[in-house]
Design a protein around this motif. Structure first.
Motif, PDB file in Angstrom:
ATOM      1  N   GLY A 162      -5.876 -17.699 -12.817  1.00 53.97           N
ATOM      2  CA  GLY A 162      -7.180 -17.435 -14.453  1.00 53.97           C
ATOM      3  C   GLY A 162      -7.907 -15.964 -13.743  1.00 53.97           C
ATOM      4  N   CYS A 163      -7.113 -15.370 -13.335  1.00 55.60           N
ATOM      5  CA  CYS A 163      -7.711 -13.552 -13.091  1.00 55.60           C
ATOM      6  C   CYS A 163      -8.163 -12.963 -14.779  1.00 55.60           C
ATOM      7  N   ALA A 164      -8.528 -12.147 -14.872  1.00 56.31           N
ATOM      8  CA  ALA A 164      -7.991 -11.077 -15.816  1.00 56.31           C
ATOM      9  C   ALA A 164      -7.431  -9.710 -15.581  1.00 56.31           C
ATOM     10  N   VAL A 165      -6.557  -9.715 -16.716  1.00 54.13           N
ATOM     11  CA  VAL A 165      -5.504  -9.078 -16.122  1.00 54.13           C
ATOM     12  C   VAL A 165      -5.871  -7.365 -16.412  1.00 54.13           C
ATOM     13  N   VAL A 166      -5.537  -6.484 -15.675  1.00 57.52           N
ATOM     14  CA  VAL A 166      -5.458  -4.623 -15.885  1.00 57.52           C
ATOM     15  C   VAL A 166      -4.247  -4.489 -14.615  1.00 57.52           C
ATOM     16  N   THR A 167      -2.994  -3.506 -16.153  1.00 60.35           N
ATOM     17  CA  THR A 167      -2.266  -3.062 -15.730  1.00 60.35           C
ATOM     18  C   THR A 167      -2.232  -2.023 -15.894  1.00 60.35           C
ATOM     19  N   LEU A 206       0.511  -0.956   0.044  1.00 60.28           N
ATOM     20  CA  LEU A 206      -0.609  -0.285   0.137  1.00 60.28           C
ATOM     21  C   LEU A 206       0.535   0.799  -0.074  1.00 60.28           C
ATOM     22  N   GLU A 207       0.826   1.909  -1.543  1.00 67.62           N
ATOM     23  CA  GLU A 207       2.355   2.960  -1.574  1.00 67.62           C
ATOM     24  C   GLU A 207       1.757   3.464  -2.668  1.00 67.62           C
ATOM     25  N   PRO A 208       1.570   4.668  -2.720  1.00 69.72           N
ATOM     26  CA  PRO A 208       1.474   5.561  -3.969  1.00 69.72           C
ATOM     27  C   PRO A 208       1.978   5.074  -5.013  1.00 69.72           C
ATOM     28  N   HIS A 209       3.206   4.566  -5.502  1.00 66.33           N
ATOM     29  CA  HIS A 209       3.599   3.784  -6.542  1.00 66.33           C
ATOM     30  C   HIS A 209       2.801   3.279  -6.974  1.00 66.33           C
ATOM     31  N   LYS A 210       2.033   2.396  -6.133  1.00 66.52           N
ATOM     32  CA  LYS A 210       1.476   1.287  -6.484  1.00 66.52           C
ATOM     33  C   LYS A 210      -0.251   1.583  -7.333  1.00 66.52           C
ATOM     34  N   ASN A 211      -0.630   2.721  -7.182  1.00 62.57           N
ATOM     35  CA  ASN A 211      -1.632   3.836  -6.884  1.00 62.57           C
ATOM     36  C   ASN A 211      -2.896   3.159  -6.584  1.00 62.57           C
ATOM     37  N   GLN A 212      -2.531   2.239  -5.456  1.00 60.41           N
ATOM     38  CA  GLN A 212      -4.048   1.563  -4.960  1.00 60.41           C
ATOM     39  C   GLN A 212      -5.615   3.262  -4.628  1.00 60.41           C
ATOM     40  N   LEU A 213      -4.904   4.080  -4.713  1.00 58.26           N
ATOM     41  CA  LEU A 213      -5.838   5.376  -3.985  1.00 58.26           C
ATOM     42  C   LEU A 213      -6.450   5.532  -5.427  1.00 58.26           C
ATOM     43  N   GLY A 222       0.901  -8.883 -24.136  1.00 57.46           N
ATOM     44  CA  GLY A 222       0.841  -8.796 -25.065  1.00 57.46           C
ATOM     45  C   GLY A 222      -0.599  -7.783 -25.237  1.00 57.46           C
ATOM     46  N   SER A 223      -1.706  -8.862 -26.149  1.00 62.08           N
ATOM     47  CA  SER A 223      -2.892  -7.839 -26.555  1.00 62.08           C
ATOM     48  C   SER A 223      -4.417  -9.361 -25.537  1.00 62.08           C
ATOM     49  N   ASP A 224      -3.497  -9.698 -24.710  1.00 61.80           N
ATOM     50  CA  ASP A 224      -3.970 -10.448 -23.759  1.00 61.80           C
ATOM     51  C   ASP A 224      -4.730 -10.012 -22.606  1.00 61.80           C
ATOM     52  N   ALA A 225      -4.239  -8.142 -22.208  1.00 67.52           N
ATOM     53  CA  ALA A 225      -4.842  -8.079 -20.722  1.00 67.52           C
ATOM     54  C   ALA A 225      -5.194  -6.532 -21.483  1.00 67.52           C
ATOM     55  N   TRP A 226      -5.644  -6.511 -20.374  1.00 69.84           N
ATOM     56  CA  TRP A 226      -5.837  -4.411 -20.831  1.00 69.84           C
ATOM     57  C   TRP A 226      -5.803  -3.161 -19.781  1.00 69.84           C
ATOM     58  N   TYR A 227      -5.182  -2.465 -20.581  1.00 67.30           N
ATOM     59  CA  TYR A 227      -4.078  -1.638 -20.447  1.00 67.30           C
ATOM     60  C   TYR A 227      -4.527  -0.354 -19.500  1.00 67.30           C
ATOM     61  N   CYS A 228      -4.303  -0.004 -19.107  1.00 70.30           N
ATOM     62  CA  CYS A 228      -4.452   1.531 -18.086  1.00 70.30           C
ATOM     63  C   CYS A 228      -3.503   2.908 -18.079  1.00 70.30           C
ATOM     64  N   ASP A 229      -3.513   3.853 -18.161  1.00 76.54           N
ATOM     65  CA  ASP A 229      -2.907   5.305 -18.187  1.00 76.54           C
ATOM     66  C   ASP A 229      -3.473   5.355 -16.433  1.00 76.54           C
ATOM     67  N   ARG A 272     -12.535 -12.766 -10.438  1.00 75.27           N
ATOM     68  CA  ARG A 272     -12.340 -12.683 -11.994  1.00 75.27           C
ATOM     69  C   ARG A 272     -11.855 -11.208 -12.708  1.00 75.27           C
ATOM     70  N   VAL A 273     -11.709 -10.432 -11.805  1.00 77.02           N
ATOM     71  CA  VAL A 273     -10.132  -9.613 -12.649  1.00 77.02           C
ATOM     72  C   VAL A 273      -8.695  -9.436 -11.458  1.00 77.02           C
ATOM     73  N   HIS A 274      -8.021  -9.004 -11.588  1.00 74.75           N
ATOM     74  CA  HIS A 274      -6.834  -8.711 -10.774  1.00 74.75           C
ATOM     75  C   HIS A 274      -6.606  -6.979 -11.805  1.00 74.75           C
ATOM     76  N   ALA A 275      -6.100  -6.045 -11.301  1.00 72.28           N
ATOM     77  CA  ALA A 275      -5.885  -4.810 -11.378  1.00 72.28           C
ATOM     78  C   ALA A 275      -4.648  -4.477 -10.626  1.00 72.28           C
ATOM     79  N   LEU A 276      -3.748  -3.926 -11.796  1.00 69.45           N
ATOM     80  CA  LEU A 276      -2.566  -2.406 -11.301  1.00 69.45           C
ATOM     81  C   LEU A 276      -1.984  -1.967 -11.341  1.00 69.45           C
ATOM     82  N   PRO A 277      -2.995  -0.888 -11.024  1.00 69.71           N
ATOM     83  CA  PRO A 277      -2.635   0.341 -12.025  1.00 69.71           C
ATOM     84  C   PRO A 277      -1.673   1.420 -11.889  1.00 69.71           C
ATOM     85  N   SER A 278      -0.198   0.814 -11.113  1.00 68.98           N
ATOM     86  CA  SER A 278       0.747   0.792 -11.041  1.00 68.98           C
ATOM     87  C   SER A 278       1.430   2.645 -11.899  1.00 68.98           C
ATOM     88  N   TRP A 279       2.370   3.801 -10.872  1.00 67.91           N
ATOM     89  CA  TRP A 279       2.646   4.489 -11.686  1.00 67.91           C
ATOM     90  C   TRP A 279       3.883   4.302 -12.714  1.00 67.91           C
TER      91      TRP A 279
END
Length: 371
Positions: A289-294, A202-209, A305-312, A267-274
């Motif tokens: 077996g989670c869908a991946v957001v990174t 739990l830290e700013p870099h990982k962007n949980q907030l 590759g194209s098997d995950a969802w990417y976020c800014d 169902r989904v794992h999300a890691l919106p780190s900086w």
């Protein structure tokens, strides 16, 4: 006659008190190498017995640490985990998107503002800032240049080190990995349809907030934040808890061995780190077996590759859209299969051992006989 077993010291003298992917990488690589017949020893000691080993594999070593190895006649292989100067995806400018170029511009502008603000406070503060930044850059350049080999986790990481720092030390790509026997069996688990897990300190870099705020109002999504509080960021922990709604739960005391079942329940794992060189937890979640957001900042695309969802990570709408799409589409069987077959610690150990042999065959430096 049997050949002498190679003795390797895995050395992380700093940040050992803070759990995370860097420790997992050290422990799992060391374990897998021992299966291949290498005698490994893990140390977080600032002054280990270097003369007892044929080679030192360092994590976050300073130039003075590497100098100790040199004085002991031991070659050094380093895992840099380099994030890049501006927390952006790197590469030749002609290959960058407009958004990436804009991020670089913002990063340079922020640095310029810091210098301008320091200059307003007087000559002394400006000089101190310049010396602090120069000292940090030079120390990193020196540490990477003094190593015999850099084991980078991605092609882009090696390119960043060359282009941004001017370091010409040889590099070898050794991908991050997962414990396939621990995480892969969970792909067929029954999961809640609108469930999301985020694993990391739990830290700013990982962007949980940022994740919590991006999903504000999407109350039907169950969000589980898993990971220890970072000892240096208590205010960030408090901010996350204040921003969390009733659908958000925090699990700070989970052991690494318990993560597989937690991934399997979501169902989904999300890691919106900086920034992420990869994100070990994303690989683990994919194998389980989670869908991946990174994050789109770093080198995750080299793995997913194209098997995950990417976020800014800077844009809540981007995080929200990626999560909602991943929830709708669900896990990728192809990604789970590929992670389990291509990103095992056994393969990482084989690539790492090949790097050791390269260094020892070059003979720089020649290990001294043990006294």
């Amino acid at each position: 006659m049997t050949s002498k077993r190679l003795k390797v010291l895995f050395w992380m003298p700093y940040h050992g008190r803070i759990p995370g992917g860097h420790q997992v990488q050290l422990v799992e690589t060391s374990r897998a190498l021992s299966v291949l017949g290498v005698d490994t020893s893990d140390s977080y000691d600032p002054d280990p017995p270097l003369a007892d080993f044929d080679l030192v594999h360092g994590f976050g070593l300073t130039p003075l640490d590497i100098l100790k190895c040199r004085e002991s006649g031991r070659p050094v292989v380093s895992s840099p985990i380099y994030w890049g100067r501006s927390y952006t995806t790197s590469g030749p400018r002609s290959d960058r998107t407009t958004r990436v170029v804009l991020r670089d511009w913002v990063g340079r502008s922020w640095r310029g503002f810091r210098y301008f603000a320091a200059s307003l406070r007087g000559r002394g503060p400006l000089i101190r800032l310049m010396l602090e930044e120069a000292s940090t850059d030079l120390e990193q350049i020196a540490a990477y240049s003094m190593a015999d080999l850099l084991l980078v986790n991605a092609k882009g990481e090696g390119a960043n080190i060359r282009h941004e720092l001017g370091v010409v030390t040889p590099t070898r790509i050794v991908p991050n990995a997962v414990n396939t026997s621990r995480f892969s069996p969970y792909f067929e688990s029954v999961r809640e349809a609108r469930s999301l897990i985020c694993v990391g300190r739990l830290e700013p870099h990982k962007n949980q907030l940022g994740l919590i705020k991006a999903l504000k109002g999407v109350d039907d999504v169950k969000i589980t934040i898993v990971g220890p509080d970072h000892p240096d960021h208590p205010r960030y922990r408090d901010a996350c808890r204040r921003a969390a709604g009733a659908n958000v739960s925090f699990l700070p005391n989970v052991q690494h061995e318990q993560l597989a079942e937690l991934y399997a329940a979501h169902r989904v794992h999300a890691l919106p780190s900086w920034y992420e060189t990869t994100g070990l937890v994303s690989l683990e979640a994919a194998a389980a077996g989670c869908a991946v957001v990174t994050t789109d900042r770093g080198h995750a695309r080299e793995y997913f590759g194209s098997d995950a969802w990417y976020c800014d990570p800077a844009h809540p709408a981007s995080i929200r859209d990626a999560v909602l799409q991943a929830l709708q589409h669900g896990p990728s069987a192809e990604l789970a299969r590929r992670v389990a077959t291509e990103f095992s610690w056994e393969e990482t150990a084989r690539q790492t051992l090949a790097g050791y042999r390269y260094v020892l065959e070059r003979g720089c430096p020649e290990p001294r006989a043990r006294s």
